[in-house]
Motif scaffolding. Structure first.
Motif, PDB file in Angstrom:
ATOM      1  N   VAL A 122       0.816  -1.217   0.000  1.00  0.00           N
ATOM      2  CA  VAL A 122       0.000   0.000   0.000  1.00  0.00           C
ATOM      3  C   VAL A 122       0.851   1.269   0.000  1.00  0.00           C
ATOM      4  O   VAL A 122       0.544   2.229  -0.716  1.00  0.00           O
ATOM      5  N   ASN A 123       1.933   1.299   0.767  1.00  0.00           N
ATOM      6  CA  ASN A 123       2.799   2.491   0.796  1.00  0.00           C
ATOM      7  C   ASN A 123       3.514   2.727  -0.519  1.00  0.00           C
ATOM      8  O   ASN A 123       3.829   3.868  -0.869  1.00  0.00           O
ATOM      9  N   ASP A 124       3.796   1.668  -1.240  1.00  0.00           N
ATOM     10  CA  ASP A 124       4.528   1.789  -2.503  1.00  0.00           C
ATOM     11  C   ASP A 124       3.603   2.090  -3.673  1.00  0.00           C
ATOM     12  O   ASP A 124       3.990   2.781  -4.611  1.00  0.00           O
ATOM     13  N   LEU A 125       2.383   1.600  -3.615  1.00  0.00           N
ATOM     14  CA  LEU A 125       1.430   1.825  -4.703  1.00  0.00           C
ATOM     15  C   LEU A 125       0.848   3.232  -4.663  1.00  0.00           C
ATOM     16  O   LEU A 125       0.552   3.817  -5.700  1.00  0.00           O
ATOM     17  N   LYS A 126       0.664   3.752  -3.464  1.00  0.00           N
ATOM     18  CA  LYS A 126       0.160   5.120  -3.273  1.00  0.00           C
ATOM     19  C   LYS A 126      -1.069   5.425  -4.142  1.00  0.00           C
ATOM     20  O   LYS A 126      -1.077   6.372  -4.916  1.00  0.00           O
ATOM     21  N   ILE A 127      -2.092   4.618  -3.993  1.00  0.00           N
ATOM     22  CA  ILE A 127      -3.334   4.827  -4.734  1.00  0.00           C
ATOM     23  C   ILE A 127      -4.107   5.941  -4.030  1.00  0.00           C
ATOM     24  O   ILE A 127      -4.522   5.794  -2.882  1.00  0.00           O
ATOM     25  N   GLU A 128      -4.277   7.050  -4.725  1.00  0.00           N
ATOM     26  CA  GLU A 128      -4.912   8.222  -4.128  1.00  0.00           C
ATOM     27  C   GLU A 128      -6.402   8.261  -4.424  1.00  0.00           C
ATOM     28  O   GLU A 128      -6.855   7.820  -5.481  1.00  0.00           O
ATOM     29  N   ALA A 129      -7.148   8.779  -3.463  1.00  0.00           N
ATOM     30  CA  ALA A 129      -8.588   8.966  -3.618  1.00  0.00           C
ATOM     31  C   ALA A 129      -8.969  10.244  -2.883  1.00  0.00           C
ATOM     32  O   ALA A 129      -8.181  10.802  -2.113  1.00  0.00           O
ATOM     33  N   GLU A 130     -10.191  10.675  -3.139  1.00  0.00           N
ATOM     34  CA  GLU A 130     -10.672  11.910  -2.533  1.00  0.00           C
ATOM     35  C   GLU A 130     -12.139  11.741  -2.163  1.00  0.00           C
ATOM     36  O   GLU A 130     -12.878  11.049  -2.860  1.00  0.00           O
ATOM     37  N   THR A 131     -12.550  12.366  -1.078  1.00  0.00           N
ATOM     38  CA  THR A 131     -13.952  12.326  -0.671  1.00  0.00           C
ATOM     39  C   THR A 131     -14.325  13.635  -0.006  1.00  0.00           C
ATOM     40  O   THR A 131     -13.464  14.318   0.557  1.00  0.00           O
ATOM     41  N   ALA A 132     -15.583  13.977  -0.064  1.00  0.00           N
ATOM     42  CA  ALA A 132     -16.107  15.165   0.606  1.00  0.00           C
ATOM     43  C   ALA A 132     -16.736  14.739   1.926  1.00  0.00           C
ATOM     44  O   ALA A 132     -17.448  13.741   1.994  1.00  0.00           O
ATOM     45  N   ILE A 133     -16.458  15.499   2.977  1.00  0.00           N
ATOM     46  CA  ILE A 133     -17.006  15.214   4.295  1.00  0.00           C
ATOM     47  C   ILE A 133     -17.669  16.484   4.803  1.00  0.00           C
ATOM     48  O   ILE A 133     -17.006  17.513   4.959  1.00  0.00           O
ATOM     49  N   THR A 134     -18.953  16.392   5.049  1.00  0.00           N
ATOM     50  CA  THR A 134     -19.688  17.544   5.565  1.00  0.00           C
ATOM     51  C   THR A 134     -19.663  17.506   7.085  1.00  0.00           C
ATOM     52  O   THR A 134     -20.126  16.550   7.700  1.00  0.00           O
ATOM     53  N   HIS A 135     -19.100  18.562   7.667  1.00  0.00           N
ATOM     54  CA  HIS A 135     -18.964  18.651   9.120  1.00  0.00           C
ATOM     55  C   HIS A 135     -20.089  19.508   9.689  1.00  0.00           C
ATOM     56  O   HIS A 135     -20.380  20.583   9.188  1.00  0.00           O
ATOM     57  N   SER A 136     -20.720  18.995  10.725  1.00  0.00           N
ATOM     58  CA  SER A 136     -21.698  19.783  11.468  1.00  0.00           C
ATOM     59  C   SER A 136     -21.413  19.608  12.955  1.00  0.00           C
ATOM     60  O   SER A 136     -20.807  18.617  13.368  1.00  0.00           O
ATOM     61  N   LYS A 137     -21.835  20.550  13.744  1.00  0.00           N
ATOM     62  CA  LYS A 137     -21.575  20.511  15.191  1.00  0.00           C
ATOM     63  C   LYS A 137     -22.299  19.354  15.881  1.00  0.00           C
ATOM     64  O   LYS A 137     -21.917  18.934  16.959  1.00  0.00           O
ATOM     65  N   THR A 138     -23.321  18.823  15.238  1.00  0.00           N
ATOM     66  CA  THR A 138     -24.076  17.725  15.851  1.00  0.00           C
ATOM     67  C   THR A 138     -23.441  16.359  15.636  1.00  0.00           C
ATOM     68  O   THR A 138     -23.821  15.396  16.282  1.00  0.00           O
ATOM     69  N   THR A 139     -22.486  16.277  14.716  1.00  0.00           N
ATOM     70  CA  THR A 139     -21.827  15.009  14.434  1.00  0.00           C
ATOM     71  C   THR A 139     -20.386  15.089  14.912  1.00  0.00           C
ATOM     72  O   THR A 139     -19.587  15.844  14.366  1.00  0.00           O
ATOM     73  N   LYS A 140     -20.069  14.310  15.927  1.00  0.00           N
ATOM     74  CA  LYS A 140     -18.720  14.355  16.493  1.00  0.00           C
ATOM     75  C   LYS A 140     -17.700  13.650  15.588  1.00  0.00           C
ATOM     76  O   LYS A 140     -16.624  14.170  15.332  1.00  0.00           O
ATOM     77  N   GLU A 141     -18.032  12.471  15.107  1.00  0.00           N
ATOM     78  CA  GLU A 141     -17.116  11.688  14.267  1.00  0.00           C
ATOM     79  C   GLU A 141     -17.849  11.218  13.024  1.00  0.00           C
ATOM     80  O   GLU A 141     -19.056  10.999  13.056  1.00  0.00           O
ATOM     81  N   GLN A 142     -17.088  11.050  11.954  1.00  0.00           N
ATOM     82  CA  GLN A 142     -17.666  10.513  10.725  1.00  0.00           C
ATOM     83  C   GLN A 142     -16.774   9.396  10.207  1.00  0.00           C
ATOM     84  O   GLN A 142     -15.545   9.499  10.269  1.00  0.00           O
ATOM     85  N   ASP A 143     -17.408   8.345   9.705  1.00  0.00           N
ATOM     86  CA  ASP A 143     -16.657   7.217   9.156  1.00  0.00           C
ATOM     87  C   ASP A 143     -15.885   7.651   7.927  1.00  0.00           C
ATOM     88  O   ASP A 143     -16.381   8.410   7.094  1.00  0.00           O
ATOM     89  N   LEU A 144     -14.678   7.148   7.814  1.00  0.00           N
ATOM     90  CA  LEU A 144     -13.889   7.368   6.604  1.00  0.00           C
ATOM     91  C   LEU A 144     -14.219   6.269   5.604  1.00  0.00           C
ATOM     92  O   LEU A 144     -14.709   5.202   5.975  1.00  0.00           O
ATOM     93  N   PRO A 145     -13.945   6.510   4.336  1.00  0.00           N
ATOM     94  CA  PRO A 145     -14.300   5.523   3.306  1.00  0.00           C
ATOM     95  C   PRO A 145     -13.635   4.164   3.547  1.00  0.00           C
ATOM     96  O   PRO A 145     -12.538   4.082   4.090  1.00  0.00           O
ATOM     97  N   THR A 146     -14.305   3.129   3.112  1.00  0.00           N
ATOM     98  CA  THR A 146     -13.731   1.790   3.153  1.00  0.00           C
ATOM     99  C   THR A 146     -12.438   1.808   2.342  1.00  0.00           C
ATOM    100  O   THR A 146     -12.381   2.384   1.273  1.00  0.00           O
ATOM    101  N   GLY A 147     -11.421   1.196   2.868  1.00  0.00           N
ATOM    102  CA  GLY A 147     -10.142   1.162   2.173  1.00  0.00           C
ATOM    103  C   GLY A 147      -9.213   2.297   2.554  1.00  0.00           C
ATOM    104  O   GLY A 147      -8.080   2.362   2.082  1.00  0.00           O
ATOM    105  N   PHE A 148      -9.643   3.200   3.433  1.00  0.00           N
ATOM    106  CA  PHE A 148      -8.797   4.317   3.864  1.00  0.00           C
ATOM    107  C   PHE A 148      -7.522   3.780   4.492  1.00  0.00           C
ATOM    108  O   PHE A 148      -7.555   2.866   5.301  1.00  0.00           O
TER     109      PHE A 148
END
Length: 191
Positions: free
Chosen positions: A42-68
């Motif tokens: 994984v460190n050598d392949l460096k497969i990059e991805a991007e995601t949008a995360i909407t933050h609100s004060k009511t949500t303390k934590e949000q799951d990161l994408p599978t495969g992060f």
């Protein structure tokens, strides 16, 4: 990206294995060993991805994408980089710049992101992800063509090691040389 299917890589690995396929009972075992190899690369392949995360004060934590795997950077809506939040022994009062940011937490079966003292908005997370897990012989692994041989060597080495057969270290050494080729190719590309 590579061009060989899993089935083609299995055939290649079988022909490379001068130890007579010791420890590889069937093709599903080859696929398991290829998946282990992909995880270790994984460190050598460096497969990059991007995601949008909407933050609100009511949500303390949000799951990161599978495969992060790891963070490259986090940007706010204005394209400004957001710094990580550091948990340390410094007083927040004496270091106000440390009082806001993001924190990545491993929760066992999942990884989450927590935003601390940041504006409610949508943030962009750029990250390194694990390669897609192989399940079918028709799949093409997420490795550059130059990395296909590394998968074969790692799988053979794992098979030999799992069955206490000689030659496991030889194939691990061959694998490491192939990984260096991947690293060199990424460096030449500027990645």
């Amino acid at each position: 990206m590579g061009i060989s299917t899993v089935n083609q890589l299995i055939q290649r690995a079988k022909s490379m294995n001068e130890y007579n396929n010791s420890g590889v009972a069937n093709d599903s075992v080859w696929i398991d060993f290829f998946n282990i190899a992909l995880m270790s690369m994984v460190n050598d392949l460096k497969i990059e991805a991007e995601t949008a995360i909407t933050h609100s004060k009511t949500t303390k934590e949000q799951d990161l994408p599978t495969g992060f795997f790891s963070v490259l950077y986090v940007l706010d809506q204005d394209g400004e980089e957001v710094e990580p939040y550091y948990l340390d022994t410094f007083s927040i009062d004496s270091h106000p710049s440390l009082s806001a940011g993001y924190l990545i937490k491993n929760k066992g079966s999942k990884t989450v992101i927590e935003f601390r003292n940041l504006a409610e908005q949508t943030y962009t997370l750029a990250y390194i992800r694990y390669p897609e897990k192989l399940a079918a012989s028709s799949q093409v692994p997420e490795v550059p063509t130059i990395g296909e041989t590394a998968l074969c060597y790692k799988a053979i080495g794992l098979a030999l090691e799992n069955n206490n057969q000689p030659g496991a270290q030889d194939f691990e050494d061959r694998y490491n040389l192939e990984v260096m080729k991947i690293q060199k190719a990424a460096w030449v590309r500027g990645g």
